[in-house]
Design an enzyme around this catalytic site. Structure first.
Site, mmCIF file in Angstrom:
data_model
loop_
_atom_site.group_PDB
_atom_site.id
_atom_site.type_symbol
_atom_site.label_atom_id
_atom_site.label_comp_id
_atom_site.label_asym_id
_atom_site.label_seq_id
_atom_site.Cartn_x
_atom_site.Cartn_y
_atom_site.Cartn_z
ATOM 1 N N HIS A 295 -22.767 -11.983 64.049
ATOM 2 C CA HIS A 295 -22.492 -10.649 64.604
ATOM 3 C C HIS A 295 -22.269 -9.580 63.535
ATOM 4 O O HIS A 295 -21.643 -8.565 63.798
ATOM 5 C CB HIS A 295 -21.279 -10.714 65.556
ATOM 6 C CG HIS A 295 -21.549 -11.513 66.804
ATOM 7 N ND1 HIS A 295 -20.566 -11.901 67.679
ATOM 8 C CD2 HIS A 295 -22.705 -11.991 67.309
ATOM 9 C CE1 HIS A 295 -21.110 -12.587 68.671
ATOM 10 N NE2 HIS A 295 -22.400 -12.675 68.473
ATOM 11 N N CYS B 225 -32.313 5.768 59.892
ATOM 12 C CA CYS B 225 -33.422 5.176 59.132
ATOM 13 C C CYS B 225 -33.189 3.704 58.805
ATOM 14 O O CYS B 225 -34.082 3.022 58.313
ATOM 15 C CB CYS B 225 -33.712 5.980 57.862
ATOM 16 S SG CYS B 225 -32.483 5.746 56.566
HETATM 17 P P1 NAD Z 1 -12.624 -13.927 72.209
HETATM 18 O O1 NAD Z 1 -11.655 -12.866 71.824
HETATM 19 O O2 NAD Z 1 -13.457 -13.746 73.415
HETATM 20 O O3 NAD Z 1 -11.866 -15.318 72.391
HETATM 21 C C1 NAD Z 1 -10.955 -15.818 71.468
HETATM 22 C C2 NAD Z 1 -10.650 -17.283 71.807
HETATM 23 O O4 NAD Z 1 -9.780 -17.791 70.800
HETATM 24 C C3 NAD Z 1 -9.934 -17.486 73.146
HETATM 25 O O5 NAD Z 1 -10.610 -18.490 73.882
HETATM 26 C C4 NAD Z 1 -8.524 -17.969 72.735
HETATM 27 O O6 NAD Z 1 -7.995 -18.893 73.645
HETATM 28 C C5 NAD Z 1 -8.803 -18.610 71.394
HETATM 29 N N1 NAD Z 1 -7.667 -18.672 70.485
HETATM 30 C C6 NAD Z 1 -6.605 -17.797 70.390
HETATM 31 N N2 NAD Z 1 -5.775 -18.187 69.410
HETATM 32 C C7 NAD Z 1 -6.309 -19.304 68.858
HETATM 33 C C8 NAD Z 1 -5.906 -20.166 67.791
HETATM 34 N N3 NAD Z 1 -4.787 -19.947 67.091
HETATM 35 N N4 NAD Z 1 -6.710 -21.223 67.484
HETATM 36 C C9 NAD Z 1 -7.848 -21.464 68.176
HETATM 37 N N5 NAD Z 1 -8.269 -20.679 69.198
HETATM 38 C C10 NAD Z 1 -7.510 -19.614 69.527
HETATM 39 O O7 NAD Z 1 -13.490 -14.152 70.906
HETATM 40 P P2 NAD Z 1 -15.006 -14.596 70.678
HETATM 41 O O8 NAD Z 1 -15.340 -15.739 71.564
HETATM 42 O O9 NAD Z 1 -15.131 -14.763 69.209
HETATM 43 O O10 NAD Z 1 -15.927 -13.384 71.174
HETATM 44 C C11 NAD Z 1 -15.651 -12.045 71.046
HETATM 45 C C12 NAD Z 1 -16.458 -11.233 70.048
HETATM 46 O O11 NAD Z 1 -15.500 -10.444 69.378
HETATM 47 C C13 NAD Z 1 -17.150 -11.969 68.934
HETATM 48 O O12 NAD Z 1 -18.462 -11.573 68.966
HETATM 49 C C14 NAD Z 1 -16.543 -11.462 67.613
HETATM 50 O O13 NAD Z 1 -17.557 -10.978 66.752
HETATM 51 C C15 NAD Z 1 -15.719 -10.279 67.994
HETATM 52 N N6 NAD Z 1 -14.390 -10.238 67.323
HETATM 53 C C16 NAD Z 1 -14.259 -10.604 66.011
HETATM 54 C C17 NAD Z 1 -13.007 -10.596 65.393
HETATM 55 C C18 NAD Z 1 -12.909 -11.018 63.935
HETATM 56 O O14 NAD Z 1 -13.870 -10.883 63.204
HETATM 57 N N7 NAD Z 1 -11.777 -11.561 63.510
HETATM 58 C C19 NAD Z 1 -11.878 -10.209 66.117
HETATM 59 C C20 NAD Z 1 -12.045 -9.819 67.455
HETATM 60 C C21 NAD Z 1 -13.305 -9.852 68.047
HETATM 61 ZN ZN ZN Z 2 -30.869 7.313 56.964
#
Ligand code: NAD
Ligand code: ZN
Length: 255
Positions: free
Chosen positions: A127, A138
Site C-alpha cells: 500500500h 505528472c
Molecule cells: P485494520 O485497522 O483494518 O485492522 C487492524 C487489525 O489488527 C484488527 O483486526 C485488530 O484486531 C488487530 N490488532 C490490534 N492490535 C493488535 C496487536 N497488538 N497484535 C495483533 N493484531 C492486532 O488494519 P489493516 O487490516 O491493516 O487494513 C487497513 C489499512 O490501513 C491497511 O491498508 C493499511 O495500509 C492502513 N493502515 C496502516 C497503518 C500503518 O502503516 N501502521 C496504520 C493504520 C492503517
Molecule cells: Zn508534476
C-alpha cells in the site's frame, strides 16, 4: 497463557519447523503496540470528526487536496518518533536466521510505516510508503524529504502539480510489482501467517485465500480473530507478545 494456547503455539511451531517457504502478511495491528493506531481505532484530537477511510481516498484529494495533505502531514508527525516493537524485532530476527534454518521468508506488509525496515527487515509494501511523495499530475517522484510540519501543499518541481503521498488510496490499484511478489509468495508457501490485519481489505485479503487453495496452512495472530473460515491455527494474542515466543521456539527446535 492457557493450556489450549500452549497447544496452538506448539502446533504453529511444528508446522513452521517443517516448512521451507513461509509467507507473512502484516497489517496495522502489528504496529499498534508501537503506538500507531489502526484504522479501526477512532481518530483522536484534531481529526476526531473524520474517518480515515474518507481521507485516504483519491476522490477526497481531488475535492479537497489541502485537507488530505494536512491529514497525511499530521500522520507523519505522529509516526515519526515511533519505533519497532518486539513483534517487528522477532520477524527481523527470524529473517536474519532464515538461511540457517533452511527457510525463505517473504514479508509482505499493508502498512505504510517503516517499522519493519527500522527493525532490520526487508518488506514488500503493498500500500505504498508514508514517507514517499510523488506528483499527482505528472507522476514524478518528489525526491526531497518534506518536513511533516509543512501543512501547505507542495508544488511539483517539473510541472507545478500538487505533490501527494505515495500511498495507495481506496479506489486505486495496487502497484504491480509488489503485488506480483506477494501473489507468488502466497501461492508458493507452505505456511501463510496473517498478523494484525482485519483481512477485510481486498485484494490483500485474497492472499491468504490463494495460499490456502495451494495447500498452505494458515496461521493468524490477532487478539480479535477474524471470521473468514480460512484459518487453521489461531493465536489470539497481541503480536508483540506471541511472536518473540514463537520465533524463540523455532530456533530451539532447529539448533
Ligand atoms: P485494520 O485497522 O483494518 O485492522 C487492524 C487489525 O489488527 C484488527 O483486526 C485488530 O484486531 C488487530 N490488532 C490490534 N492490535 C493488535 C496487536 N497488538 N497484535 C495483533 N493484531 C492486532 O488494519 P489493516 O487490516 O491493516 O487494513 C487497513 C489499512 O490501513 C491497511 O491498508 C493499511 O495500509 C492502513 N493502515 C496502516 C497503518 C500503518 O502503516 N501502521 C496504520 C493504520 C492503517
Ligand atoms: Zn508534476
Amino acid at each position: 497463557m492457557t493450556s489450549n494456547a500452549h497447544i496452538d503455539l506448539s502446533k504453529a511451531v511444528y508446522v513452521l519447523n517443517n516448512a521451507q517457504h513461509i509467507c507473512i502478511l502484516t497489517g496495522a495491528g502489528i504496529s499498534a503496540e508501537s503506538g500507531i493506531p489502526t484504522f479501526r481505532d477512532k481518530q483522536t484530537g484534531l481529526w476526531e470528526n473524520f474517518r480515515a477511510e474518507d481521507l485516504a481516498n483519491c476522490d477526497s484529494f481531488v475535492r479537497d487536496p489541502e485537507l488530505v495533505w494536512s491529514w497525511y502531514q499530521w500522520r507523519r508527525s505522529e509516526v515519526k518518533d515511533k519505533r519497532p516493537n518486539p513483534a517487528h524485532e522477532a520477524l527481523a530476527t527470524w529473517q536474519a536466521k532464515a538461511g540457517q534454518l533452511g527457510q525463505t521468508i517473504s514479508l509482505i506488509t499493508q502498512n505504510v510505516d517503516d517499522l519493519h525496515e527500522q527493525a532490520g527487515s526487508q518488506a514488500t509494501h503493498l500500500h505504498g510508503e508514508l514517507w514517499q511523495n510523488h506528483c499527482s499530475e505528472c507522476g514524478q517522484t518528489y525526491e526531497e524529504a518534506i518536513d511533516p510540519a509543512v501543512t501547505a501543499l507542495v508544488p511539483c518541481k517539473s510541472c507545478g502539480g500538487k505533490v501527494r503521498p505515495s500511498i495507495v488510496w481506496f479506489g486505486e490499484m495496487l502497484p504491480q510489482e509488489p503485488w506480483q511478489i506477494a501473489q507468488q509468495a502466497a501461492e508458493n508457501c507452505e505456511v501463510f501467517i496473517s498478523i494484525g490485519t482485519s483481512s477485510m481489505v481486498y485484494p490483500a485479503a485474497g492472499l491468504a485465500q490463494s495460499a490456502k487453495q495451494n495447500g498452505a496452512t494458515v496461521i493468524e495472530i490477532n487478539p480479535h480473530p477474524t471470521d473468514n473460515g480460512l484459518v487453521d491455527i489461531q493465536l489470539p494474542y497481541p503480536a508483540g507478545e506471541i511472536l518473540p515466543e514463537l520465533v524463540a521456539q523455532l530456533s530451539q527446535a532447529k539448533n
